[in-house]
Write a protein that holds these residues in place. Structure first.
Motif, PDB file in Angstrom:
ATOM      1  N   ALA A   1      10.045   0.588  -3.572  1.00 16.90           N
ATOM      2  CA  ALA A   1       9.802   2.037  -3.516  1.00 16.90           C
ATOM      3  C   ALA A   1       8.406   2.388  -3.994  1.00 16.90           C
ATOM      4  CB  ALA A   1      10.858   2.767  -4.349  1.00 16.90           C
ATOM      5  N   GLY A   2       7.853   1.605  -4.901  1.00 20.01           N
ATOM      6  CA  GLY A   2       6.509   1.883  -5.412  1.00 20.01           C
ATOM      7  C   GLY A   2       5.410   1.699  -4.386  1.00 20.01           C
ATOM      8  N   GLU A   3       5.734   1.091  -3.231  1.00 19.72           N
ATOM      9  CA  GLU A   3       4.737   0.910  -2.179  1.00 19.72           C
ATOM     10  C   GLU A   3       4.624   2.135  -1.275  1.00 19.72           C
ATOM     11  OE1 GLU A   3       4.797  -3.304  -0.420  1.00 19.72           O
ATOM     12  OE2 GLU A   3       6.834  -3.090  -1.239  1.00 19.72           O
ATOM     13  N   THR A   4       5.634   2.975  -1.279  1.00 19.76           N
ATOM     14  CA  THR A   4       5.685   4.083  -0.329  1.00 19.76           C
ATOM     15  C   THR A   4       4.614   5.137  -0.562  1.00 19.76           C
ATOM     16  OG1 THR A   4       8.067   3.736  -0.058  1.00 19.76           O
ATOM     17  CG2 THR A   4       7.175   5.856   0.657  1.00 19.76           C
ATOM     18  N   PRO A   5       4.333   5.583  -1.804  1.00 17.94           N
ATOM     19  CA  PRO A   5       3.317   6.635  -1.988  1.00 17.94           C
ATOM     20  C   PRO A   5       1.958   6.277  -1.387  1.00 17.94           C
ATOM     21  CG  PRO A   5       4.612   6.409  -3.975  1.00 17.94           C
ATOM     22  CD  PRO A   5       5.020   5.278  -3.074  1.00 17.94           C
TER      23      PRO A   5
END
Length: 662
Positions: free
Chosen positions: A438-442
């Motif tokens: 999820a930390g890759e999405t921004p």
């Protein structure tokens, strides 16, 4: 001497007796020999008469190729881009019963080529038929032609052939779009694409020259000439005329091309200008460029080494092959996704230089304060789009990215188009054998991370959004210039997502296009590229390179890539421009380049419309004496050359260059 017996009454009447078996055997042998001889004569003189007659003719008749001139290439208004010029090529004829090795020193001296090069050329054609001439040197000089004529008796194996050779614009103008021609290589001949070609054939190697080689190259002819025992031509038996290649009219506007070339001069990157209504490419520039005239004759080793060792890749058409992070230009797609998913219209984010998401702090270049959907795009606020990306999730972002053509070929009719990357959990699992975090999405939400796009992909995506969701297939040749079968073959050869309709509500369409218009206004990141009196909209992008941004450093290779996508007018535009300036730092720098192209386009259209209006308002000339009542009077046509010249004069009123803007 044998003694005759006195007791023999008649010694001369005695006969030597031969056995019947021996006599029969002899007769059969003689008959068999005669049968063989008669059958051989029958086979030679009757059955094989035609074949040996042809062979005999070939001993005195030589087939000389007549090369077809390639079709010329014009811009959309019929102005010539690529022409042909007369040239002479020296060929080596191997039918002569001579010791070629003994002649090589003299040939090398007269043609100014190394002996080893001649031997290498002969070796390359070792498996070719003996009657096929070997091209030794192209575009020979008058002195070399005189040498061949003066040594005709001692070097009858040397022949000259007149042909038409390519003449390209100077200084690499539109080189990547047009491409170049070259002799088909051994590796090419081993592929199915060149199955019907022969060594020595000249073929298109890139750009339009390669994509449309089948219709540009024409069909070669031949001459049947009579030669004597020394190989000298003494007459002609007949000829098969060559069929010239078909001329092509490109969608390129020479005036727009010149404006784009001038804007990108001295920089590395690409510019693409397109008509969103039709997909016609109006201009395509890639820098650095190369000189295709160097490839039209035998390429020198020094120039080839200069090209391939250049770290900026002059042979790469960056307009369709550069795969780089699009930076904040991707926020246009994010805005569409957020509005269509009903997540962005009422979303507010307080930007204090960044936001914390998924336990990580994601920084923004400025403190924008309270940001909503109406100022997020003009401000290019990373905090807003980090948050929006986190709420949408990677699957939804990937869905809209794919719908807009990111990570897919556009299907432009040029070879070697890059695909790009639209990251998703499925992509990462397949490409990196790892799951999506999820930390890759921004980072994806601001066009960074694994997102990669080419300028033509961004131009097409923006065209679709600004046109209410109608995406078209880009092309550089008018479809009516070629047959339906050829058009289908081009689409099959260069597949892409093609024409399609993406669902965009009227409300989303209006908000996005208005926000993009504000990008080039006072609060926007491209305010310095504002064009007075022109409805000019767009989006800047500043994409960090892998090594990271280093402000104030002298190392240009670490500076961000500067992007800009823009259009005029903001809705249902007539022109869309995508600009990539490698290591150009801020996106507003590329916006000023795009503004030059937009300004040239609008200026030309206005001048053309003005000329037509003047013609419509001018008094009609009196009908000439040969006209009958009711005939339409003839009026002079507008002068497009004059309008084109004016459109390319230095532009006035453009914003003063300055710093700032993403």
């Amino acid at each position: 001497m044998a003694r005759i017996s006195p007791l023999d009454p008649n010694p001369f009447d005695r006969e030597e007796k031969v056995s019947t078996a021996k006599l029969n055997a002899t007769q059969y042998i003689v008959a068999l020999v005669m049968l063989v001889l008669v059958s051989g004569l029958w086979r030679l003189q009757i059955l094989g008469a035609d074949n040996y007659r042809v062979l005999a003719e070939q001993n005195r008749i030589r087939k000389v190729p007549v090369l077809a001139p390639r079709g010329k290439i014009f811009d959309r208004e019929g102005r010539i881009l690529v022409d042909n010029y007369p040239s002479v090529t020296c060929f080596l004829v191997r039918e002569q019963q001579k010791n070629l090795e003994a002649d090589l020193p003299l040939i090398a001296q007269g043609l100014h080529i190394p002996e080893d090069q001649i031997r290498s050329t002969i070796k390359r054609f070792a498996l070719a038929p003996k009657y096929q001439p070997i091209p030794l040197k192209q575009d020979i000089t008058p002195d070399e032609q005189a040498f061949i004529a003066a040594h005709r008796d001692e070097l009858p194996e040397l022949e000259t052939l007149e042909e038409q050779r390519r003449l390209y614009p100077r200084d690499g103008f539109a080189a990547h779009l047009i491409g170049y021609v070259g002799e088909v290589s051994e590796n090419d001949l081993n592929t199915s694409k060149y199955a019907f070609y022969e060594p020595g054939d000249v073929v298109g190697k890139s750009g339009v020259e390669e994509a449309y080689d089948a219709i540009l190259r024409g069909v070669d002819g031949s001459r049947d000439v009579v030669v004597n025992s020394h190989g000298k031509e003494v007459g002609m038996m007949g000829q098969e005329l060559a069929k010239p290649g078909q001329d092509l009219k490109l969608t390129i506007d020479l005036d727009l091309q010149m404006a784009a070339e001038k804007a990108l001069e001295g920089k590395n990157g690409a510019i693409v200008a397109m008509d969103p209504h039709t997909g016609e490419i109006l201009a395509m520039v890639s820098r650095p460029t190369f000189d295709p005239n160097q490839f039209a004759v035998r390429l020198t080793r020094s120039y080839w080494n200069e090209i391939i060792t250049n770290p900026n890749h002059p042979l790469m058409n960056k307009a369709i092959q550069a795969q780089l992070a699009p930076g904040s230009t991707f926020k246009v797609i994010m805005t569409v996704a957020g509005l269509q998913e009903n997540m962005a219209e009422n979303m507010h984010v307080v930007c204090n230089g960044g936001v914390t998401l998924q336990g990580h702090f994601f920084g923004c270049d400025k403190h924008h304060g309270l940001v909503d959907i109406h100022n997020a795009l003009p401000y290019s606020c990373d905090s807003f789009y980090f948050t929006l990306a986190d709420r949408l999730g990677i699957d939804t972002i990937a869905k809209y990215g794919h719908e807009m053509g990111i990570g897919q070929k556009t299907g432009v009719d040029l070879p070697d188009e890059a695909t790009g990357i639209m990251p998703s959990p499925q992509w990462k699992l397949k490409a990196q054998h790892d799951k999506w975090y999820a930390g890759e999405t921004p980072s994806v939400g601001i066009g960074q991370g694994a997102v990669q796009a080419s300028p033509i992909q961004l131009a097409r995506a923006l065209s679709g959004i600004a046109s209410g969701g109608a995406l078209v297939r880009p092309h550089v040749v008018f479809p009516d210039e070629i047959s339906p079968d050829m058009l289908q073959a081009i689409h099959d050869t260069y597949p892409g997502s093609g024409e399609k309709k993406v669902e965009i509500s009227p409300e989303t369409w209006q908000i996005v296009t208005d926000d993009m218009a504000n990008v080039t206004q006072g609060i926007g990141t491209a305010a310095e590229a504002h064009l007075e009196g022109i409805d000019f909209a767009g989006k800047t992008g500043t994409a960090d390179v892998v090594s990271g941004r280093k402000k104030g450093t002298a190392d240009k290779a670490t500076l961000p890539n500067a992007w800009f996508v823009g259009m005029a007018p903001r809705r249902n535009p007539d022109i869309v421009v995508a600009v990539l300036w490698e290591h150009g730092y801020w996106g507003n720098n590329s916006a000023k380049l795009g503004a030059q192209v937009i300004n040239a386009f609008v200026t030309k259209q206005r001048m053309r419309s003005g000329n037509l209006m003047k013609l419509a308002d001018s008094p009609k000339p009196a009908a000439p004496s040969d006209q009958t009542p009711g005939d339409k009077p003839k009026t002079p046509a507008a002068n497009p050359a004059g309008a084109n010249t004016a459109a390319l004069e230095p532009q006035r009123g453009l914003p003063r260059p300055g710093a700032g803007g993403r």
